[in-house]
Scaffold this motif. Sequence first.
Motif, PDB file in Angstrom:
ATOM      1  N   LEU A   1     -18.177 -12.706  18.726  1.00 13.63           N
ATOM      2  CA  LEU A   1     -18.064 -11.301  18.415  1.00 13.63           C
ATOM      3  C   LEU A   1     -18.823 -10.510  19.469  1.00 13.63           C
ATOM      4  CD1 LEU A   1     -18.864 -11.460  14.611  1.00 13.63           C
ATOM      5  CD2 LEU A   1     -16.625 -11.264  15.628  1.00 13.63           C
ATOM      6  N   MET A   2     -18.318  -9.310  19.808  1.00 13.92           N
ATOM      7  CA  MET A   2     -18.946  -8.483  20.825  1.00 13.92           C
ATOM      8  C   MET A   2     -18.964  -7.035  20.364  1.00 13.92           C
ATOM      9  SD  MET A   2     -18.511  -6.161  23.504  1.00 13.92           S
ATOM     10  CE  MET A   2     -16.790  -6.119  23.894  1.00 13.92           C
ATOM     11  N   ILE A   3     -20.032  -6.324  20.731  1.00 12.61           N
ATOM     12  CA  ILE A   3     -20.139  -4.906  20.422  1.00 12.61           C
ATOM     13  C   ILE A   3     -20.761  -4.211  21.633  1.00 12.61           C
ATOM     14  CG2 ILE A   3     -22.393  -5.193  19.312  1.00 12.61           C
ATOM     15  CD1 ILE A   3     -21.592  -2.925  17.377  1.00 12.61           C
ATOM     16  N   ARG A   4     -20.275  -2.983  21.896  1.00 11.25           N
ATOM     17  CA  ARG A   4     -20.879  -2.150  22.934  1.00 11.25           C
ATOM     18  C   ARG A   4     -21.501  -0.937  22.289  1.00 11.25           C
ATOM     19  NH1 ARG A   4     -18.003  -0.904  28.456  1.00 11.25           N
ATOM     20  NH2 ARG A   4     -19.896   0.346  28.533  1.00 11.25           N
ATOM     21  N   MET A   5     -22.651  -0.543  22.849  1.00 10.72           N
ATOM     22  CA  MET A   5     -23.342   0.653  22.394  1.00 10.72           C
ATOM     23  C   MET A   5     -23.848   1.344  23.664  1.00 10.72           C
ATOM     24  SD  MET A   5     -26.472   0.948  19.624  1.00 10.72           S
ATOM     25  CE  MET A   5     -27.785   0.408  20.712  1.00 10.72           C
ATOM     26  N   GLY A   6     -23.140   2.391  24.069  1.00 12.44           N
ATOM     27  CA  GLY A   6     -23.495   3.051  25.321  1.00 12.44           C
ATOM     28  C   GLY A   6     -23.339   2.098  26.489  1.00 12.44           C
ATOM     29  N   ASN A   7     -24.411   1.884  27.224  1.00 18.69           N
ATOM     30  CA  ASN A   7     -24.362   1.007  28.392  1.00 18.69           C
ATOM     31  C   ASN A   7     -24.720  -0.442  28.061  1.00 18.69           C
ATOM     32  OD1 ASN A   7     -27.014   1.868  27.818  1.00 18.69           O
ATOM     33  ND2 ASN A   7     -27.699   1.348  29.878  1.00 18.69           N
ATOM     34  N   LEU A   8     -24.941  -0.752  26.790  1.00 20.73           N
ATOM     35  CA  LEU A   8     -25.323  -2.102  26.392  1.00 20.73           C
ATOM     36  C   LEU A   8     -24.149  -2.850  25.781  1.00 20.73           C
ATOM     37  CD1 LEU A   8     -28.785  -1.387  24.734  1.00 20.73           C
ATOM     38  CD2 LEU A   8     -28.325  -2.135  27.078  1.00 20.73           C
ATOM     39  N   LYS A   9     -24.060  -4.126  26.114  1.00 19.83           N
ATOM     40  CA  LYS A   9     -23.009  -5.001  25.591  1.00 19.83           C
ATOM     41  C   LYS A   9     -23.697  -6.236  25.001  1.00 19.83           C
ATOM     42  CE  LYS A   9     -19.071  -7.769  27.070  1.00 19.83           C
ATOM     43  NZ  LYS A   9     -18.265  -8.168  28.237  1.00 19.83           N
ATOM     44  N   TYR A  10     -23.501  -6.436  23.686  1.00 10.79           N
ATOM     45  CA  TYR A  10     -24.096  -7.567  22.970  1.00 10.79           C
ATOM     46  C   TYR A  10     -22.981  -8.499  22.522  1.00 10.79           C
ATOM     47  CZ  TYR A  10     -26.098 -10.200  19.093  1.00 10.79           C
ATOM     48  OH  TYR A  10     -26.473 -11.198  18.244  1.00 10.79           O
ATOM     49  N   THR A  11     -23.154  -9.793  22.788  1.00  7.49           N
ATOM     50  CA  THR A  11     -22.194 -10.802  22.360  1.00  7.49           C
ATOM     51  C   THR A  11     -22.906 -11.807  21.478  1.00  7.49           C
ATOM     52  OG1 THR A  11     -20.978 -10.555  24.433  1.00  7.49           O
ATOM     53  CG2 THR A  11     -20.512 -12.516  23.123  1.00  7.49           C
ATOM     54  N   LYS A  12     -22.405 -11.971  20.257  1.00  6.17           N
ATOM     55  CA  LYS A  12     -22.924 -12.954  19.302  1.00  6.17           C
ATOM     56  C   LYS A  12     -22.139 -14.235  19.500  1.00  6.17           C
ATOM     57  CE  LYS A  12     -24.867 -14.713  15.639  1.00  6.17           C
ATOM     58  NZ  LYS A  12     -26.121 -15.377  15.861  1.00  6.17           N
ATOM     59  N   ARG A  13     -22.826 -15.305  19.834  1.00  5.61           N
ATOM     60  CA  ARG A  13     -22.190 -16.607  20.043  1.00  5.61           C
ATOM     61  C   ARG A  13     -22.372 -17.476  18.806  1.00  5.61           C
ATOM     62  NH1 ARG A  13     -18.947 -15.889  24.149  1.00  5.61           N
ATOM     63  NH2 ARG A  13     -19.982 -14.958  25.922  1.00  5.61           N
ATOM     64  N   MET A  14     -21.315 -18.145  18.393  1.00  9.31           N
ATOM     65  CA  MET A  14     -21.413 -19.077  17.271  1.00  9.31           C
ATOM     66  C   MET A  14     -22.126 -20.355  17.713  1.00  9.31           C
ATOM     67  SD  MET A  14     -20.276 -17.495  14.835  1.00  9.31           S
ATOM     68  CE  MET A  14     -19.528 -15.911  14.720  1.00  9.31           C
ATOM     69  N   ALA A  15     -21.967 -20.703  18.970  1.00 12.09           N
ATOM     70  CA  ALA A  15     -22.679 -21.838  19.557  1.00 12.09           C
ATOM     71  C   ALA A  15     -23.262 -21.358  20.879  1.00 12.09           C
ATOM     72  CB  ALA A  15     -21.725 -23.001  19.785  1.00 12.09           C
ATOM     73  N   GLY A  16     -24.464 -21.716  21.146  1.00 11.35           N
ATOM     74  CA  GLY A  16     -25.099 -21.279  22.384  1.00 11.35           C
ATOM     75  C   GLY A  16     -25.893 -19.999  22.177  1.00 11.35           C
ATOM     76  N   PRO A  37     -38.009  -8.179  25.437  1.00  9.23           N
ATOM     77  CA  PRO A  37     -38.498  -7.418  24.283  1.00  9.23           C
ATOM     78  C   PRO A  37     -38.229  -5.916  24.385  1.00  9.23           C
ATOM     79  CG  PRO A  37     -40.334  -8.338  25.542  1.00  9.23           C
ATOM     80  CD  PRO A  37     -39.086  -8.877  26.137  1.00  9.23           C
ATOM     81  N   ALA A  38     -37.973  -5.412  25.567  1.00  7.71           N
ATOM     82  CA  ALA A  38     -37.678  -3.984  25.727  1.00  7.71           C
ATOM     83  C   ALA A  38     -36.377  -3.592  25.026  1.00  7.71           C
ATOM     84  CB  ALA A  38     -37.601  -3.627  27.210  1.00  7.71           C
ATOM     85  N   TYR A  39     -35.510  -4.560  24.765  1.00  6.50           N
ATOM     86  CA  TYR A  39     -34.219  -4.297  24.130  1.00  6.50           C
ATOM     87  C   TYR A  39     -34.186  -4.701  22.661  1.00  6.50           C
ATOM     88  CZ  TYR A  39     -32.361  -3.575  28.835  1.00  6.50           C
ATOM     89  OH  TYR A  39     -32.120  -3.107  30.105  1.00  6.50           O
ATOM     90  N   SER A  40     -35.295  -5.122  22.097  1.00  5.32           N
ATOM     91  CA  SER A  40     -35.277  -5.677  20.735  1.00  5.32           C
ATOM     92  C   SER A  40     -34.763  -4.685  19.689  1.00  5.32           C
ATOM     93  CB  SER A  40     -36.656  -6.205  20.345  1.00  5.32           C
ATOM     94  OG  SER A  40     -37.605  -5.161  20.359  1.00  5.32           O
ATOM     95  N   ASP A  41     -35.132  -3.409  19.783  1.00  2.00           N
ATOM     96  CA  ASP A  41     -34.625  -2.416  18.819  1.00  2.00           C
ATOM     97  C   ASP A  41     -33.120  -2.227  18.959  1.00  2.00           C
ATOM     98  OD1 ASP A  41     -37.150  -2.031  17.774  1.00  2.00           O
ATOM     99  OD2 ASP A  41     -37.543  -0.204  18.933  1.00  2.00           O
ATOM    100  N   ASP A  42     -32.636  -2.193  20.197  1.00  2.00           N
ATOM    101  CA  ASP A  42     -31.196  -2.042  20.436  1.00  2.00           C
ATOM    102  C   ASP A  42     -30.420  -3.246  19.920  1.00  2.00           C
ATOM    103  OD1 ASP A  42     -31.324   0.485  21.802  1.00  2.00           O
ATOM    104  OD2 ASP A  42     -32.110  -0.585  23.544  1.00  2.00           O
ATOM    105  N   ILE A  43     -30.954  -4.435  20.131  1.00  2.00           N
ATOM    106  CA  ILE A  43     -30.297  -5.652  19.653  1.00  2.00           C
ATOM    107  C   ILE A  43     -30.188  -5.630  18.132  1.00  2.00           C
ATOM    108  CG2 ILE A  43     -30.519  -8.162  19.443  1.00  2.00           C
ATOM    109  CD1 ILE A  43     -31.844  -8.076  22.262  1.00  2.00           C
ATOM    110  N   LEU A  44     -31.258  -5.265  17.465  1.00  5.69           N
ATOM    111  CA  LEU A  44     -31.231  -5.182  15.999  1.00  5.69           C
ATOM    112  C   LEU A  44     -30.199  -4.160  15.535  1.00  5.69           C
ATOM    113  CD1 LEU A  44     -32.294  -5.976  13.242  1.00  5.69           C
ATOM    114  CD2 LEU A  44     -34.117  -4.277  13.545  1.00  5.69           C
ATOM    115  N   THR A  45     -30.155  -3.004  16.174  1.00  5.03           N
ATOM    116  CA  THR A  45     -29.171  -1.979  15.805  1.00  5.03           C
ATOM    117  C   THR A  45     -27.750  -2.507  15.964  1.00  5.03           C
ATOM    118  OG1 THR A  45     -30.665  -0.184  16.427  1.00  5.03           O
ATOM    119  CG2 THR A  45     -28.309   0.330  16.364  1.00  5.03           C
ATOM    120  N   MET A  46     -27.475  -3.187  17.064  1.00  2.00           N
ATOM    121  CA  MET A  46     -26.126  -3.716  17.289  1.00  2.00           C
ATOM    122  C   MET A  46     -25.783  -4.822  16.315  1.00  2.00           C
ATOM    123  SD  MET A  46     -25.524  -3.429  21.386  1.00  2.00           S
ATOM    124  CE  MET A  46     -27.139  -3.923  21.930  1.00  2.00           C
ATOM    125  N   LYS A  47     -26.745  -5.671  15.982  1.00  2.00           N
ATOM    126  CA  LYS A  47     -26.495  -6.721  14.991  1.00  2.00           C
ATOM    127  C   LYS A  47     -26.154  -6.115  13.635  1.00  2.00           C
ATOM    128  CE  LYS A  47     -29.237 -10.539  16.827  1.00  2.00           C
ATOM    129  NZ  LYS A  47     -30.390 -11.426  16.581  1.00  2.00           N
TER     130      LYS A  47
END
Length: 68
Positions: A1-16, A37-47
């Motif tokens: 699964l993948m989500i974009r938020m502004g200039n950030l792109k987060y991909t959730k991997r089922m393996a890896g 750690p500078a992106y930890s808040d953004d990662i949580l928001t995207m999750k």
Amino acid sequence: LMIRMGNLKYTKRMAGKDELYDLSSDPDETINQIDNPAYSDDILTMKLRMLDWYEETCDCIPNRNDKR
């Protein structure tokens, strides 16, 4: 699964390992920022947004067997 938020792109991997790229500074997606750690808040928001989307769009798993 993948989500974009502004200039950030987060991909959730089922393996890896999950992936996070800051496309403004890394448009070729060569530096995985998932452990930065500078992106930890953004990662949580995207999750959480990904979880909301999944809950709104996925099928429900029945809690009993269907006798068809």
